[in-house]
Design a protein around this motif. Sequence first.
Motif, mmCIF file in Angstrom:
data_model
loop_
_atom_site.group_PDB
_atom_site.id
_atom_site.type_symbol
_atom_site.label_atom_id
_atom_site.label_comp_id
_atom_site.label_asym_id
_atom_site.label_seq_id
_atom_site.Cartn_x
_atom_site.Cartn_y
_atom_site.Cartn_z
ATOM 1 N N LYS A 155 7.595 -12.215 -6.119
ATOM 2 C CA LYS A 155 7.243 -10.923 -5.547
ATOM 3 C C LYS A 155 7.822 -9.821 -6.442
ATOM 4 O O LYS A 155 8.934 -9.953 -6.948
ATOM 5 N N GLU A 167 1.639 -2.257 1.757
ATOM 6 C CA GLU A 167 1.345 -3.120 0.612
ATOM 7 C C GLU A 167 0.353 -2.451 -0.332
ATOM 8 O O GLU A 167 0.482 -2.537 -1.561
ATOM 9 N N GLU A 224 1.111 -1.416 -4.173
ATOM 10 C CA GLU A 224 0.254 -1.926 -5.248
ATOM 11 C C GLU A 224 -0.289 -0.777 -6.103
ATOM 12 O O GLU A 224 -0.358 -0.881 -7.339
#
Length: 586
Positions: free
Chosen positions: A386, A358, A362
Amino acid sequence: MENAPLSHLEQRLIAHLQVIYPTLDNKVLSEKCLATFHLDPATESPQPHKNLWDQSDIMLITYADTLRRKDEAPLETLHQFVKSKLSDCISAVHLLPFFPYSSDDGFSVMDYTTVNPSCGKWDHVANLSKDFKVMGDLVINHCSSRSLWFENFKAGVHPGADFFYEADPSADLSAVVRPRTSPLLREVQTKNGEKHVWCTFSHDQVDLNFEKPEVLLEFLRIIHLYLEKGIRWFRLDAVAFLWKIPGTNCINLPQTHEMIRLLRLMIEHYAPESVIITETNIPNQENLTYFGNANEAHLIYNFSLPPLLINSLVTGNGSHLKQWLMSMPPAQQGTTYLNFLASHDGIGLRPTEGLLSEWELETLINTMKRFGGKISSRTTPEGEAKPYEINISLWNALSGSAQHGPDQWQFARFLCAAGVMMALEGVPAFYIHSLFGTENDLDRVNNTGHFRSINRHIWDMEDLEHALNTPTHHQKVFQSVTKLTQIRRAQPAFHPNATQYILHMGENLFAFWRQSLDRRQSLFAVYNMTDQPQSFNLSELNLIATDDWTDLVSEQVYEDHLGKVTLMPYQFVWLANKRGRVKSIS
């Protein structure tokens, strides 16, 4: 009189139909399918596991009207440009939907049987197919809410009265996987009262109902028309969503795979040189299932390649790219991968699931935003928005590093990305804007209101010709990339099914070995993924001592097989023991 025994083709067709339509008389339906497709039941099966491609195959992806010249049909303009500038560089042209449409730049098809008059005529498509392989889009999951079929659906007349998938709004549809945030169902007033139709993508793109065999027969007519017009490669758009069963995730269902097998059976019996490509922008392991047992897609899109390679080049770390490729199965003979870095859509993020953390995802998203990119989202089954894809041109995506932002290495980074894609197992495909280094088109985004427009620039031919004939980055990109394509097309070790073995040379260098099918040519591809010089010893490669080794990119000969090689930022080498003959640019 006894019935004549069924041919092998008929037996196979009925077997597929039994899985899809278990309650129907599938002998009768099979006869309708064959008649609709003008296919003789006695047609012999094509040779299985045959590679319908070689190292000379490189695809161009383009809209029919990306290149425009005043008072000329865009399809004619495209044909002239490709024939004059790219005939030594590519073998195939993927024409994105060129039909009358109502939205989504062609993917809301109003009429599958006619060419959009603003693009040209069927004759233009047929003429292009005489010089190049042509791949057409089969937008099979949905069609436009402004199509005649949908008007007939609302009026309760054929064809179209039962062509669209309806659902009960009170049903539990929470498990449905979708790539959008809009409501799944659209309320429609019809002659027979209020109905709720299924819209996987947008309310202008209404999903077709393949539970009705009439829809299958209609698409067989459409495919046959495309074959008659010279199209031999077929891209099955959004096919993973084709079959719906409320209560399931409605993606990758067994009936969908069976439908692909059926379509392939029909197409390859009619034209054995035809190729089917499935467009399934989903996690990597699910994507791989569309090979079937070499009886579904001939090619599948390598959807994980764009985000992983871009991530490697902006972070300077090729570890995730290497780990992913090490886990990828070699494609069986008769199947291969379609490698690409950019397309008319964005950089898909679902294919990174399980591959990037994640935090890493990001970081990639924030870096692309810094370079002018936009982020499109989807709704998860839990109702959460998402990130689904990054919308950005490839030129801008590679304009700098995650650590330092834009820098002086944009061109080198861009060429390195092209060099990786062209050397990997599979058929490489260039989005037309990746040949020119086209920048983000923010004006088009503002005009359309759609993030994907950022990478759908329309070139006026006078502007393009000027950009390619003067010292611009467009000229530099075009000349350098087309030179690489010519080198690539001449090397047997770059056959899409040639052996590939990933090498371990640290996180800053990305490297692999390719060997031709006849084992005569070996080729080591080594890439510096960083903005700093990187060195390696040739002794780290298994160079055959009795052979001469040459970098096909720089033409430097390496006589000292134990020497050190230093690569400048984003530089790469294609070290080969034999050199294929490269045609000169015409």
